[in-house]
Design a protein around this motif. Structure first.
Motif, PDB file in Angstrom:
ATOM      1  N   UNK A 111       0.814  -1.204   0.000  1.00 53.46           N
ATOM      2  CA  UNK A 111       0.000   0.000   0.000  1.00 53.46           C
ATOM      3  C   UNK A 111       0.846   1.250   0.000  1.00 53.46           C
ATOM      4  N   UNK A 112       0.201   2.381  -0.092  1.00 47.04           N
ATOM      5  CA  UNK A 112       0.956   3.623  -0.013  1.00 47.04           C
ATOM      6  C   UNK A 112       0.744   4.269   1.351  1.00 47.04           C
ATOM      7  N   UNK A 113       1.290   5.430   1.478  1.00 42.49           N
ATOM      8  CA  UNK A 113       1.276   6.072   2.777  1.00 42.49           C
ATOM      9  C   UNK A 113      -0.134   6.317   3.306  1.00 42.49           C
ATOM     10  N   UNK A 162       8.595   8.897  -4.202  1.00 42.23           N
ATOM     11  CA  UNK A 162       7.998   7.999  -5.209  1.00 42.23           C
ATOM     12  C   UNK A 162       7.758   6.591  -4.655  1.00 42.23           C
ATOM     13  N   UNK A 163       8.349   6.288  -3.512  1.00 39.25           N
ATOM     14  CA  UNK A 163       8.081   4.992  -2.858  1.00 39.25           C
ATOM     15  C   UNK A 163       7.070   5.140  -1.714  1.00 39.25           C
ATOM     16  N   UNK A 176       5.689   2.612   1.045  1.00 35.74           N
ATOM     17  CA  UNK A 176       5.048   3.335   2.147  1.00 35.74           C
ATOM     18  C   UNK A 176       5.830   3.255   3.431  1.00 35.74           C
ATOM     19  N   UNK A 177       5.962   4.367   4.087  1.00 36.06           N
ATOM     20  CA  UNK A 177       6.660   4.384   5.369  1.00 36.06           C
ATOM     21  C   UNK A 177       6.885   5.798   5.841  1.00 36.06           C
ATOM     22  N   UNK A 187      15.041   2.603   4.137  1.00 42.95           N
ATOM     23  CA  UNK A 187      14.455   2.873   2.813  1.00 42.95           C
ATOM     24  C   UNK A 187      14.753   1.718   1.854  1.00 42.95           C
ATOM     25  N   UNK A 188      15.994   1.228   1.886  1.00 40.86           N
ATOM     26  CA  UNK A 188      16.344   0.097   1.006  1.00 40.86           C
ATOM     27  C   UNK A 188      15.469  -1.113   1.326  1.00 40.86           C
TER      28      UNK A 188
END
Ligand code: NAD
Length: 252
Positions: free
Chosen positions: A1-3, A184-185, A143-144, A133-134
């Motif tokens: 999912x996204x943020x 973008x992530x 998402x994070x 992030x990686x």
């Protein structure tokens, strides 16, 4: 999912410097919100002390205490492997609260005191931000929220804290760049700029000085670790989904 779909509940949070002060309050607050927390600290005893509090206050979740030196890449790599094998997922929220001071006036500030503060406060924040992030990007699940501790001192300077101020100004620049690159992530990156917060880091300050500081703060008191943890809780949830690259002053 996204943020937008992110919430603290059910997510894994990783808090460096979680064995003391602000980091500990952040672990407690995010656990209260339903997160499973990896408490990370240079001192495993301090991290375990925080873990015991989480087990007492938020017993339903799977928390863990892990030792790592955030200023060493091999230690951060080992940390991320431990988190991955324990939770089979990357952290969704990472709070970089590990930090040190080595105060000295500029005319006497040693290269070693400069390097050690930059290594923990700035390089440590870089290494964890990059590693988290990686791990999110490689997992393929975007998402994070990455939350870094700067300081108001990074904006205005402070007597005897040239090294510390430089490290914290660096954290802001790093975080703003991370925000642009990682958007973008679906990863939001923000800096919190605490003012004077009463923690073990500040407990050597004489009472007279504390009273003087408190008298200069419009809200009339020194900050508490919980004041910063409250803002972390906000930045960790979808309530803050349209905020990235921001620096939020928590100074009273
Ligand atoms: P603290 O000293 O109470 O806690 C810092 C924790 O970081 C300790 O548990 C320590 O063991 C850990 N740590 C130190 N070096 C480490 C390393 N290399 N790897 C992993 N862990 C390490 O400090 P605090 O007051 O809670 O501060 C937390 C953060 O907030 C720091 O980044 C600090 O610079 C920042 N901050 C604090 C204040 C304040 O007034 N207390 C103000 C502005 C910013």
């Amino acid at each position: 999912g996204n943020l937008c779909e992110r919430s603290v509940g059910d997510s894994l949070c990783d808090s460096s410097g979680g064995g003391s002060g602000i980091g500990r309050a952040v672990c407690q607050r995010l656990a209260q919100e339903g997160a499973s927390v990896a408490v990370v600290d240079l001192s495993i005893d301090s991290a375990n002390d925080t873990l015991r509090r989480l087990a007492r206050d938020a017993p339903g979740q799977d928390h863990v205490a892990l030792a790592a030196d955030v200023s060493r890449s091999e230690s951060v790599r080992a940390l991320m492997e431990q988190i991955q094998s324990r939770f089979l997922a990357p952290p969704r929220v990472a709070v970089n609260s590990a930090g040190i001071t080595r105060d000295e006036f500029l005319l006497r500030l040693s290269e070693e005191a400069f390097d050690s503060v930059l290594n923990v406060n700035l390089k440590g924040t870089f290494l964890i931000t990059q590693a988290v992030a990686q791990s999110i990007v490689t997992s393929g699940q975007d998402g994070g929220s990455i939350i870094n501790m700067g300081s108001i001192v990074g904006k205005v300077g402070n007597l005897g804290q040239g090294n510390y101020a430089a490290s914290k100004a660096g954290v802001e620049g790093l975080t703003k760049t991370a925000a642009k690159e990682l958007a973008k992530f679906g990863i939001c990156c923000n800096t919190i700029l605490p003012g004077f917060i009463a923690t073990p880091m500040t407990e050597k300050v004489p009472q007279k000085v504390l009273d003087k500081f408190a008298g200069m703060i419009p809200l009339g008191r020194l900050g508490r670790p919980e004041d910063v943890a409250d803002v972390c809780a906000f930045l960790a949830t979808e309530d803050s989904k349209y905020i990235t690259g921001a620096s939020i002053e928590v100074t009273g």
